[in-house]
Scaffold this motif. Structure first.
Motif, PDB file in Angstrom:
ATOM      1  N   MET A 161      17.034  94.701   0.935  1.00 47.67           N
ATOM      2  CA  MET A 161      15.972  93.710   1.121  1.00 47.67           C
ATOM      3  C   MET A 161      14.609  94.285   0.726  1.00 47.67           C
ATOM      4  SD  MET A 161      17.198  91.972   4.715  1.00 47.67           S
ATOM      5  CE  MET A 161      15.751  90.930   4.873  1.00 47.67           C
ATOM      6  N   GLN A 162      14.372  95.563   1.044  1.00 48.76           N
ATOM      7  CA  GLN A 162      13.108  96.198   0.659  1.00 48.76           C
ATOM      8  C   GLN A 162      13.002  96.301  -0.867  1.00 48.76           C
ATOM      9  OE1 GLN A 162      13.474  99.828   2.958  1.00 48.76           O
ATOM     10  NE2 GLN A 162      12.034  99.094   4.503  1.00 48.76           N
ATOM     11  N   ILE A 163      14.106  96.671  -1.516  1.00 43.71           N
ATOM     12  CA  ILE A 163      14.113  96.771  -2.975  1.00 43.71           C
ATOM     13  C   ILE A 163      13.913  95.395  -3.602  1.00 43.71           C
ATOM     14  CG2 ILE A 163      15.563  97.306  -4.980  1.00 43.71           C
ATOM     15  CD1 ILE A 163      16.814  99.563  -3.278  1.00 43.71           C
ATOM     16  N   GLU A 164      14.552  94.382  -3.024  1.00 41.35           N
ATOM     17  CA  GLU A 164      14.402  93.022  -3.542  1.00 41.35           C
ATOM     18  C   GLU A 164      12.944  92.574  -3.472  1.00 41.35           C
ATOM     19  OE1 GLU A 164      16.565  88.649  -3.115  1.00 41.35           O
ATOM     20  OE2 GLU A 164      16.914  90.199  -1.611  1.00 41.35           O
ATOM     21  N   GLY A 165      12.260  92.912  -2.380  1.00 38.16           N
ATOM     22  CA  GLY A 165      10.843  92.582  -2.264  1.00 38.16           C
ATOM     23  C   GLY A 165      10.011  93.251  -3.349  1.00 38.16           C
ATOM     24  N   LEU A 166      10.338  94.510  -3.666  1.00 36.38           N
ATOM     25  CA  LEU A 166       9.627  95.229  -4.723  1.00 36.38           C
ATOM     26  C   LEU A 166       9.898  94.609  -6.091  1.00 36.38           C
ATOM     27  CD1 LEU A 166      10.185  98.914  -3.525  1.00 36.38           C
ATOM     28  CD2 LEU A 166       8.002  97.683  -3.604  1.00 36.38           C
ATOM     29  N   VAL A 167      11.115  94.088  -6.284  1.00 32.54           N
ATOM     30  CA  VAL A 167      11.436  93.408  -7.544  1.00 32.54           C
ATOM     31  C   VAL A 167      10.534  92.194  -7.724  1.00 32.54           C
ATOM     32  CG1 VAL A 167      13.200  92.048  -8.746  1.00 32.54           C
ATOM     33  CG2 VAL A 167      13.815  94.238  -7.721  1.00 32.54           C
ATOM     34  N   TYR A 168      10.385  91.380  -6.662  1.00 34.26           N
ATOM     35  CA  TYR A 168       9.483  90.225  -6.708  1.00 34.26           C
ATOM     36  C   TYR A 168       8.076  90.663  -7.108  1.00 34.26           C
ATOM     37  CZ  TYR A 168      12.204  86.417  -4.524  1.00 34.26           C
ATOM     38  OH  TYR A 168      13.089  85.408  -4.254  1.00 34.26           O
ATOM     39  N   GLU A 169       7.564  91.686  -6.430  1.00 32.03           N
ATOM     40  CA  GLU A 169       6.192  92.126  -6.670  1.00 32.03           C
ATOM     41  C   GLU A 169       6.018  92.660  -8.089  1.00 32.03           C
ATOM     42  OE1 GLU A 169       4.442  94.519  -3.458  1.00 32.03           O
ATOM     43  OE2 GLU A 169       6.129  93.911  -2.207  1.00 32.03           O
ATOM     44  N   THR A 170       7.025  93.391  -8.574  1.00 34.03           N
ATOM     45  CA  THR A 170       6.957  93.946  -9.928  1.00 34.03           C
ATOM     46  C   THR A 170       6.970  92.838 -10.974  1.00 34.03           C
ATOM     47  OG1 THR A 170       8.091  95.949  -9.172  1.00 34.03           O
ATOM     48  CG2 THR A 170       8.057  95.547 -11.539  1.00 34.03           C
ATOM     49  N   LEU A 171       7.836  91.852 -10.784  1.00 36.33           N
ATOM     50  CA  LEU A 171       7.853  90.701 -11.689  1.00 36.33           C
ATOM     51  C   LEU A 171       6.494  90.008 -11.725  1.00 36.33           C
ATOM     52  CD1 LEU A 171      11.247  88.794 -11.230  1.00 36.33           C
ATOM     53  CD2 LEU A 171      10.273  89.670 -13.360  1.00 36.33           C
ATOM     54  N   ALA A 172       5.901  89.825 -10.558  1.00 37.74           N
ATOM     55  CA  ALA A 172       4.597  89.166 -10.474  1.00 37.74           C
ATOM     56  C   ALA A 172       3.543  89.943 -11.258  1.00 37.74           C
ATOM     57  CB  ALA A 172       4.179  89.015  -9.015  1.00 37.74           C
ATOM     58  N   LEU A 173       3.587  91.275 -11.180  1.00 37.24           N
ATOM     59  CA  LEU A 173       2.617  92.094 -11.911  1.00 37.24           C
ATOM     60  C   LEU A 173       2.840  92.009 -13.417  1.00 37.24           C
ATOM     61  CD1 LEU A 173       2.427  95.274  -9.633  1.00 37.24           C
ATOM     62  CD2 LEU A 173       0.608  93.616 -10.058  1.00 37.24           C
ATOM     63  N   HIS A 174       4.105  92.001 -13.858  1.00 41.49           N
ATOM     64  CA  HIS A 174       4.392  91.820 -15.282  1.00 41.49           C
ATOM     65  C   HIS A 174       3.826  90.492 -15.784  1.00 41.49           C
ATOM     66  CE1 HIS A 174       6.977  95.101 -16.709  1.00 41.49           C
ATOM     67  NE2 HIS A 174       7.674  95.052 -15.599  1.00 41.49           N
ATOM     68  N   ILE A 175       4.092  89.433 -15.030  1.00 46.03           N
ATOM     69  CA  ILE A 175       3.660  88.106 -15.448  1.00 46.03           C
ATOM     70  C   ILE A 175       2.137  87.997 -15.435  1.00 46.03           C
ATOM     71  CG2 ILE A 175       3.696  85.658 -14.798  1.00 46.03           C
ATOM     72  CD1 ILE A 175       6.615  86.126 -13.863  1.00 46.03           C
ATOM     73  N   ALA A 176       1.508  88.576 -14.411  1.00 50.47           N
ATOM     74  CA  ALA A 176       0.036  88.567 -14.342  1.00 50.47           C
ATOM     75  C   ALA A 176      -0.565  89.335 -15.509  1.00 50.47           C
ATOM     76  CB  ALA A 176      -0.425  89.163 -13.016  1.00 50.47           C
ATOM     77  N   GLN A 177       0.076  90.451 -15.876  1.00 42.92           N
ATOM     78  CA  GLN A 177      -0.404  91.242 -17.007  1.00 42.92           C
ATOM     79  C   GLN A 177      -0.345  90.415 -18.291  1.00 42.92           C
ATOM     80  OE1 GLN A 177      -1.449  94.509 -16.974  1.00 42.92           O
ATOM     81  NE2 GLN A 177      -1.808  94.599 -19.177  1.00 42.92           N
ATOM     82  N   HIS A 178       0.769  89.719 -18.502  1.00 39.28           N
ATOM     83  CA  HIS A 178       0.920  88.875 -19.689  1.00 39.28           C
ATOM     84  C   HIS A 178      -0.138  87.771 -19.698  1.00 39.28           C
ATOM     85  CE1 HIS A 178       2.628  85.595 -22.154  1.00 39.28           C
ATOM     86  NE2 HIS A 178       3.102  86.580 -22.894  1.00 39.28           N
ATOM     87  N   GLU A 179      -0.371  87.185 -18.532  1.00 43.58           N
ATOM     88  CA  GLU A 179      -1.364  86.114 -18.420  1.00 43.58           C
ATOM     89  C   GLU A 179      -2.756  86.620 -18.796  1.00 43.58           C
ATOM     90  OE1 GLU A 179      -2.655  82.171 -17.250  1.00 43.58           O
ATOM     91  OE2 GLU A 179      -0.674  83.017 -17.631  1.00 43.58           O
ATOM     92  N   LYS A 180      -3.121  87.792 -18.291  1.00 41.52           N
ATOM     93  CA  LYS A 180      -4.436  88.348 -18.600  1.00 41.52           C
ATOM     94  C   LYS A 180      -4.563  88.693 -20.075  1.00 41.52           C
ATOM     95  CE  LYS A 180      -5.468  90.289 -14.026  1.00 41.52           C
ATOM     96  NZ  LYS A 180      -5.684  91.536 -13.257  1.00 41.52           N
ATOM     97  N   ASP A 181      -3.510  89.302 -20.633  1.00 38.71           N
ATOM     98  CA  ASP A 181      -3.531  89.628 -22.062  1.00 38.71           C
ATOM     99  C   ASP A 181      -3.665  88.365 -22.896  1.00 38.71           C
ATOM    100  OD1 ASP A 181      -3.464  92.357 -21.982  1.00 38.71           O
ATOM    101  OD2 ASP A 181      -1.315  92.543 -22.279  1.00 38.71           O
ATOM    102  N   ASN A 182      -2.911  87.328 -22.508  1.00 44.11           N
ATOM    103  CA  ASN A 182      -2.892  86.084 -23.275  1.00 44.11           C
ATOM    104  C   ASN A 182      -4.255  85.389 -23.251  1.00 44.11           C
ATOM    105  OD1 ASN A 182      -1.141  84.178 -24.776  1.00 44.11           O
ATOM    106  ND2 ASN A 182      -1.685  82.774 -23.127  1.00 44.11           N
ATOM    107  N   LYS A 183      -4.961  85.510 -22.118  1.00 48.69           N
ATOM    108  CA  LYS A 183      -6.277  84.881 -21.984  1.00 48.69           C
ATOM    109  C   LYS A 183      -7.405  85.781 -22.468  1.00 48.69           C
ATOM    110  CE  LYS A 183      -5.330  81.816 -18.054  1.00 48.69           C
ATOM    111  NZ  LYS A 183      -5.679  81.509 -16.637  1.00 48.69           N
ATOM    112  N   GLY A 184      -7.074  87.034 -22.770  1.00 46.97           N
ATOM    113  CA  GLY A 184      -8.114  87.965 -23.153  1.00 46.97           C
ATOM    114  C   GLY A 184      -8.990  88.372 -22.002  1.00 46.97           C
ATOM    115  N   ASP A 185      -8.416  88.330 -20.767  1.00 45.69           N
ATOM    116  CA  ASP A 185      -9.198  88.632 -19.562  1.00 45.69           C
ATOM    117  C   ASP A 185      -9.246  90.118 -19.218  1.00 45.69           C
ATOM    118  OD1 ASP A 185      -9.742  86.001 -19.209  1.00 45.69           O
ATOM    119  OD2 ASP A 185      -8.219  85.645 -17.682  1.00 45.69           O
ATOM    120  N   LEU A 186      -8.450  90.930 -19.917  1.00 44.77           N
ATOM    121  CA  LEU A 186      -8.426  92.354 -19.574  1.00 44.77           C
ATOM    122  C   LEU A 186      -9.741  93.011 -19.965  1.00 44.77           C
ATOM    123  CD1 LEU A 186      -4.832  93.335 -20.699  1.00 44.77           C
ATOM    124  CD2 LEU A 186      -5.680  93.181 -18.380  1.00 44.77           C
TER     125      LEU A 186
END
Length: 348
Positions: free
Chosen positions: A201-226
């Motif tokens: 369950m702890q690892i599963e929670g980290l998977v969620y958080e890691t996915l969210a960071l990947h997606i947020a990174q893509h969103e920022k790159d796509n918008k040029g917000d970095l």
């Protein structure tokens, strides 16, 4: 050169086919599988966990003793790969690309890849390079049915990847360096709980958080917000190592000048690095690390507030109390009293 053909229909099948070439033994505990190998081909381990919501975690912590090419047939199993190299690097190309079009997945880089149905992915791993690679794989149809109710909230490019359940298109995103992902993925290796169900369950929670960071990174790159940065990857690694040192020994007398001399980076580069990676100046980061340590001491030790103040490197209890309350909305004395009261009630 070692060539491994992957025709499997799952992550488990993929690891099994790797094992058939490089050797080793696969063990299982509570749905967590580990291939451990010490052969002429490789030393280290590959572990995987498959969750029931269309996601699997695949982690390499391994050194190959020869160059390795993985040729993955995507006819039967073609997930979206969210990949991050915590240590080392690897390379990739699609089957319809030439060797001149091979791209490198560099250390600390967020990468998202998926192939066309019936195509091929070529993965290249270097010889005698210690690898720590985290891959979160998403089976789109199952994931959409189970979890992604808000898929339309994603940016257009990533949205099209998720809803391409017929796998008609290839997609490759090579993002910017992201050390928040490094810290999060490093946490996978720190899950020490021996209770199998709680551990998973702890690892599963980290998977969620890691996915969210990947997606947020893509969103920022796509918008040029970095935010733009002049720092090299090697300089970002130095900043991360300093941040890790501060957290591990918060009581040390850190100053911007001393950290600059120790690291070889100018004070301006240190400030830029900490703001980029942690959204804080160097001084703010040191204070944040000390307050986090103070909260842990007050929660998990027998020390009183004065002892905690000394232990984390502050000289003024009144100043400590002020910034602690500003951060957590409660004074350290009240926080400590609440913790003690809760412990006493739990013991009844």
């Amino acid at each position: 050169m070692i060539t491994i053909q992957i025709t499997a229909k799952s992550t488990a099948g993929t690891v099994k086919q790797i094992q058939e070439v490089i050797g080793g033994k696969i063990t299982e505990r509570w749905g967590e599988y580990m291939l451990t190998v010490n052969s002429k081909y490789a030393t280290g381990n590959i572990r995987f966990i498959t969750f029931d919501w269309g996601v699997s975690l695949l982690e390499y912590e391994i050194t190959f003793h020869d160059e390795v090419t993985l040729i993955m047939d995507t006819s039967e199993y073609n997930p979206i790969h969210f990949t991050y190299c915590l240590e080392g690097y690897c390379k990739h190309r699609f089957g319809n690309q030439t060797e001149q079009e091979i791209k490198t997945l560099e250390q600390f880089q967020s990468v998202i890849i998926t192939s066309r149905d019936g195509g091929h992915n070529y993965g290249y791993f270097p010889k005698d390079e210690k690898l720590a690679i985290n891959v979160i794989q998403i089976t789109r149809k199952k994931f959409l049915n189970k979890r992604l109710n808000g898929v339309d909230a994603l940016n257009k490019k990533l949205y099209e990847v998720f809803v391409d359940t017929d796998h008609d298109n290839a997609f490759a995103y090579y993002g910017s360096y992201n050390l928040k992902l490094a810290d999060k993925i490093g946490a996978f290796r720190k899950v020490r709980n021996k209770n199998g169900m709680i551990r998973i369950m702890q690892i599963e929670g980290l998977v969620y958080e890691t996915l969210a960071l990947h997606i947020a990174q893509h969103e920022k790159d796509n918008k040029g917000d970095l935010p733009p940065t002049s720092l090299l990857r090697s300089e970002l690694k130095i900043v991360r190592s300093l941040a890790t040192k501060i957290v591990k020994n918060v009581a040390q007398d850190y100053t911007l000048d001393k950290l600059s001399l120790e690291s070889g980076l100018s004070q301006a580069k240190l400030q830029e690095g900490f703001k980029l990676l942690y959204a804080r100046t160097v001084t703010e980061y040191i204070r944040h690390a000390r307050l986090e340590a103070a909260r842990d001491y007050l929660s998990n030790s027998d020390m009183n507030v004065s002892q905690v103040v000394y232990t984390i490197g502050f000289s003024s209890r009144s100043y400590f109390s002020k910034i602690f309350k500003n951060k957590y909305g409660i004074s350290p004395s009240e926080f400590h009293a609440n913790v003690k009261q809760n412990l006493e009630m739990a013991a009844l």
